[in-house]
Design a protein around this motif. Structure first.
Motif, PDB file in Angstrom:
ATOM      1  N   ASN A  10       0.821  -1.202   0.000  1.00  0.00           N
ATOM      2  CA  ASN A  10       0.000   0.000   0.000  1.00  0.00           C
ATOM      3  C   ASN A  10       0.861   1.259   0.000  1.00  0.00           C
ATOM      4  OD1 ASN A  10      -1.677   2.243   1.382  1.00  0.00           O
ATOM      5  ND2 ASN A  10      -3.192   0.677   0.899  1.00  0.00           N
ATOM      6  N   ARG A  11       0.398   2.285  -0.710  1.00  0.00           N
ATOM      7  CA  ARG A  11       1.136   3.547  -0.817  1.00  0.00           C
ATOM      8  C   ARG A  11       1.310   4.237   0.532  1.00  0.00           C
ATOM      9  NH1 ARG A  11      -3.016   6.805  -4.582  1.00  0.00           N
ATOM     10  NH2 ARG A  11      -2.309   5.052  -5.864  1.00  0.00           N
ATOM     11  N   TYR A  12       0.468   3.926   1.483  1.00  0.00           N
ATOM     12  CA  TYR A  12       0.549   4.570   2.794  1.00  0.00           C
ATOM     13  C   TYR A  12       1.544   3.875   3.716  1.00  0.00           C
ATOM     14  CZ  TYR A  12      -3.625   6.732   0.939  1.00  0.00           C
ATOM     15  OH  TYR A  12      -4.506   7.416   0.146  1.00  0.00           O
ATOM     16  N   PHE A  13       2.132   2.782   3.227  1.00  0.00           N
ATOM     17  CA  PHE A  13       3.189   2.109   3.979  1.00  0.00           C
ATOM     18  C   PHE A  13       4.512   2.762   3.585  1.00  0.00           C
ATOM     19  CE2 PHE A  13       6.342  -1.176   4.750  1.00  0.00           C
ATOM     20  CZ  PHE A  13       5.964  -1.648   6.003  1.00  0.00           C
ATOM     21  N   LYS A  14       5.115   3.472   4.499  1.00  0.00           N
ATOM     22  CA  LYS A  14       6.309   4.258   4.196  1.00  0.00           C
ATOM     23  C   LYS A  14       7.556   3.374   4.074  1.00  0.00           C
ATOM     24  CE  LYS A  14       3.704   7.853   4.699  1.00  0.00           C
ATOM     25  NZ  LYS A  14       3.162   8.534   3.508  1.00  0.00           N
ATOM     26  N   ILE A  15       8.305   3.596   2.981  1.00  0.00           N
ATOM     27  CA  ILE A  15       9.554   2.873   2.754  1.00  0.00           C
ATOM     28  C   ILE A  15      10.621   3.895   2.383  1.00  0.00           C
ATOM     29  CG2 ILE A  15      10.715   1.035   1.464  1.00  0.00           C
ATOM     30  CD1 ILE A  15       7.989  -0.060   0.725  1.00  0.00           C
ATOM     31  N   GLU A  16      11.757   3.851   3.035  1.00  0.00           N
ATOM     32  CA  GLU A  16      12.835   4.780   2.726  1.00  0.00           C
ATOM     33  C   GLU A  16      13.388   4.513   1.326  1.00  0.00           C
ATOM     34  OE1 GLU A  16      15.874   5.310   5.681  1.00  0.00           O
ATOM     35  OE2 GLU A  16      14.545   4.604   7.273  1.00  0.00           O
ATOM     36  N   LYS A  17      13.699   5.584   0.613  1.00  0.00           N
ATOM     37  CA  LYS A  17      14.181   5.441  -0.766  1.00  0.00           C
ATOM     38  C   LYS A  17      15.443   4.595  -0.876  1.00  0.00           C
ATOM     39  CE  LYS A  17      14.230   9.786  -1.983  1.00  0.00           C
ATOM     40  NZ  LYS A  17      14.379  11.014  -2.816  1.00  0.00           N
ATOM     41  N   LYS A  18      16.296   4.699   0.123  1.00  0.00           N
ATOM     42  CA  LYS A  18      17.556   3.955   0.058  1.00  0.00           C
ATOM     43  C   LYS A  18      17.329   2.446   0.069  1.00  0.00           C
ATOM     44  CE  LYS A  18      18.364   4.052   5.092  1.00  0.00           C
ATOM     45  NZ  LYS A  18      19.273   4.520   6.162  1.00  0.00           N
ATOM     46  N   LEU A  19      16.150   2.021   0.478  1.00  0.00           N
ATOM     47  CA  LEU A  19      15.850   0.593   0.545  1.00  0.00           C
ATOM     48  C   LEU A  19      15.347   0.019  -0.774  1.00  0.00           C
ATOM     49  CD1 LEU A  19      14.066   0.406   4.026  1.00  0.00           C
ATOM     50  CD2 LEU A  19      16.461  -0.099   3.489  1.00  0.00           C
ATOM     51  N   ASP A  56       5.758  10.899  -2.539  1.00  0.00           N
ATOM     52  CA  ASP A  56       7.134  11.405  -2.529  1.00  0.00           C
ATOM     53  C   ASP A  56       7.448  12.055  -3.874  1.00  0.00           C
ATOM     54  OD1 ASP A  56       9.813  11.953  -2.339  1.00  0.00           O
ATOM     55  OD2 ASP A  56      10.418   9.945  -1.703  1.00  0.00           O
ATOM     56  N   GLN A  57       7.229  13.373  -3.959  1.00  0.00           N
ATOM     57  CA  GLN A  57       7.412  14.093  -5.209  1.00  0.00           C
ATOM     58  C   GLN A  57       8.859  14.140  -5.676  1.00  0.00           C
ATOM     59  OE1 GLN A  57       4.864  15.717  -7.226  1.00  0.00           O
ATOM     60  NE2 GLN A  57       3.811  14.155  -6.034  1.00  0.00           N
ATOM     61  N   SER A  58       9.796  13.832  -4.792  1.00  0.00           N
ATOM     62  CA  SER A  58      11.207  13.860  -5.184  1.00  0.00           C
ATOM     63  C   SER A  58      11.541  12.774  -6.205  1.00  0.00           C
ATOM     64  CB  SER A  58      12.104  13.711  -3.951  1.00  0.00           C
ATOM     65  OG  SER A  58      12.018  12.406  -3.401  1.00  0.00           O
ATOM     66  N   LEU A  59      10.641  11.823  -6.399  1.00  0.00           N
ATOM     67  CA  LEU A  59      10.865  10.742  -7.365  1.00  0.00           C
ATOM     68  C   LEU A  59      10.517  11.163  -8.798  1.00  0.00           C
ATOM     69  CD1 LEU A  59       9.325   7.749  -5.373  1.00  0.00           C
ATOM     70  CD2 LEU A  59      11.760   8.162  -5.788  1.00  0.00           C
ATOM     71  N   GLU A  60       9.966  12.349  -8.954  1.00  0.00           N
ATOM     72  CA  GLU A  60       9.429  12.731 -10.262  1.00  0.00           C
ATOM     73  C   GLU A  60      10.482  12.749 -11.358  1.00  0.00           C
ATOM     74  OE1 GLU A  60       6.134  15.737 -12.115  1.00  0.00           O
ATOM     75  OE2 GLU A  60       7.127  16.327 -10.248  1.00  0.00           O
ATOM     76  N   ASP A  61      11.646  13.290 -11.088  1.00  0.00           N
ATOM     77  CA  ASP A  61      12.678  13.347 -12.119  1.00  0.00           C
ATOM     78  C   ASP A  61      13.123  11.950 -12.536  1.00  0.00           C
ATOM     79  OD1 ASP A  61      14.548  14.990 -13.749  1.00  0.00           O
ATOM     80  OD2 ASP A  61      16.053  13.929 -12.561  1.00  0.00           O
ATOM     81  N   ASP A  62      13.244  11.041 -11.573  1.00  0.00           N
ATOM     82  CA  ASP A  62      13.612   9.651 -11.883  1.00  0.00           C
ATOM     83  C   ASP A  62      12.569   9.011 -12.796  1.00  0.00           C
ATOM     84  OD1 ASP A  62      16.015   9.208 -10.113  1.00  0.00           O
ATOM     85  OD2 ASP A  62      14.563   9.744  -8.573  1.00  0.00           O
ATOM     86  N   ILE A  63      11.307   9.215 -12.470  1.00  0.00           N
ATOM     87  CA  ILE A  63      10.219   8.566 -13.196  1.00  0.00           C
ATOM     88  C   ILE A  63      10.016   9.177 -14.581  1.00  0.00           C
ATOM     89  CG2 ILE A  63       7.693   8.308 -13.190  1.00  0.00           C
ATOM     90  CD1 ILE A  63       7.941   7.902 -10.114  1.00  0.00           C
ATOM     91  N   VAL A  64      10.071  10.501 -14.655  1.00  0.00           N
ATOM     92  CA  VAL A  64       9.756  11.187 -15.909  1.00  0.00           C
ATOM     93  C   VAL A  64      10.949  11.235 -16.853  1.00  0.00           C
ATOM     94  CG1 VAL A  64       9.050  13.385 -16.936  1.00  0.00           C
ATOM     95  CG2 VAL A  64       7.961  12.581 -14.834  1.00  0.00           C
TER      96      VAL A  64
END
Length: 259
Positions: A10-19, A56-64
């Motif tokens: 689920n999107r509400y389950f927080k996971i650190e990006k480094k993982l 987590d909007q910081s992922l936008e550049d990676d995704i786009v």
């Protein structure tokens, strides 16, 4: 199976990006080069990443810009549209439903301007038409990413025209099988476009250019008999608003693009 399991987190389950970020990007890029995953596995990798992007909007550049989600999703949807056996409703149907859910979130969340969006919208418009006759559930799912795209400032009005999205929704609203929920989404789609073309969101656009866009959309609507169609079912808007929405306008002029 591991990727499918990850996609169910689920999107509400927080996971650190480094993982996860480095590894999931490597999986996606390796598949883009070597085509080593099944279509469900590849879609699952994207679904896992997009569920993280929602919060987590910081992922936008990676995704786009790095992974080129719009190109990848468009290619997958186009392939599935061509190969689905509509009578059997096999695994491809399940996969394309999941793509539509992810793409709807993408348009809702993405803020970067991107020339690749037109191709993605075109692929959804193609699926919209293909599924209309054979599989209404998928056809109904197509309207959500299109409605979200119509609302976003980073999606150009020109791209909505060129991609065939406006034509596809015009065709849908004239269908005898149009149900209340789909009607509400179509009403919202055109109201959003009308609002954008009033100039409130396009103040920086040259007036002549804005008028030309309005003229093109108005002509397409006129050709398809949109005004007569909306007028004939306008009485349903208050019912649809009460049942499915809270904010559909009760002013009929809000659903037209006037030149």
């Amino acid at each position: 199976m591991a990727l499918f399991a990850l996609s169910r987190i689920n999107r509400y389950f927080k996971i650190e990006k480094k993982l996860y970020l480095k590894e999931i990007k490597e999986i996606i890029k390796y598949h883009q080069e070597h085509q080593n995953l099944t279509r469900l596995a590849y879609q699952s990798a994207w679904m896992f990443l997009m569920e993280r992007f929602y919060d987590d909007q910081s992922l936008e550049d990676d995704i786009v810009n790095d992974l080129h989600f719009a190109i990848e999703a468009a290619r997958e949807i186009e392939y599935l549209t061509k190969c689905i056996d509509w009578k059997r409703k096999d695994e491809e149907v399940f996969v394309v439903k999941r793509w539509l859910i992810v793409v709807a979130d993408y348009f809702l969340t993405c803020t970067l301007c991107n020339v690749e969006l037109a191709g993605l919208m075109s692929s959804i418009a193609q699926l919209f038409r293909a599924a209309r006759e054979y599989y209404r559930e998928i056809s109904s799912l197509c309207i959500y990413p299109l409605r979200n795209a119509a609302e976003k400032k980073n999606v150009k009005i020109d791209d909505l025209l060129k991609s065939g999205v406006i034509d596809a929704v015009l065709e849908e609203i004239r269908q005898p099988t149009l149900d209340d929920e789909m009607a509400g989404e179509c009403f919202e789609f055109f109201a959003l476009i009308s609002e954008r073309l009033k100039g409130k969101e396009e103040e920086k656009m040259k007036e002549a250019k804005r008028k030309e866009k309005k003229r093109k959309i108005f002509e397409r609507m006129e050709e398809e008999g949109y005004e007569d169609c909306i007028t004939s079912i306008y009485g349903e808007i208050s019912f649809v608003n009460e049942k499915y929405y809270l904010d559909l306008s009760l002013n009929i002029s809000d659903y037209f693009v006037n030149v």
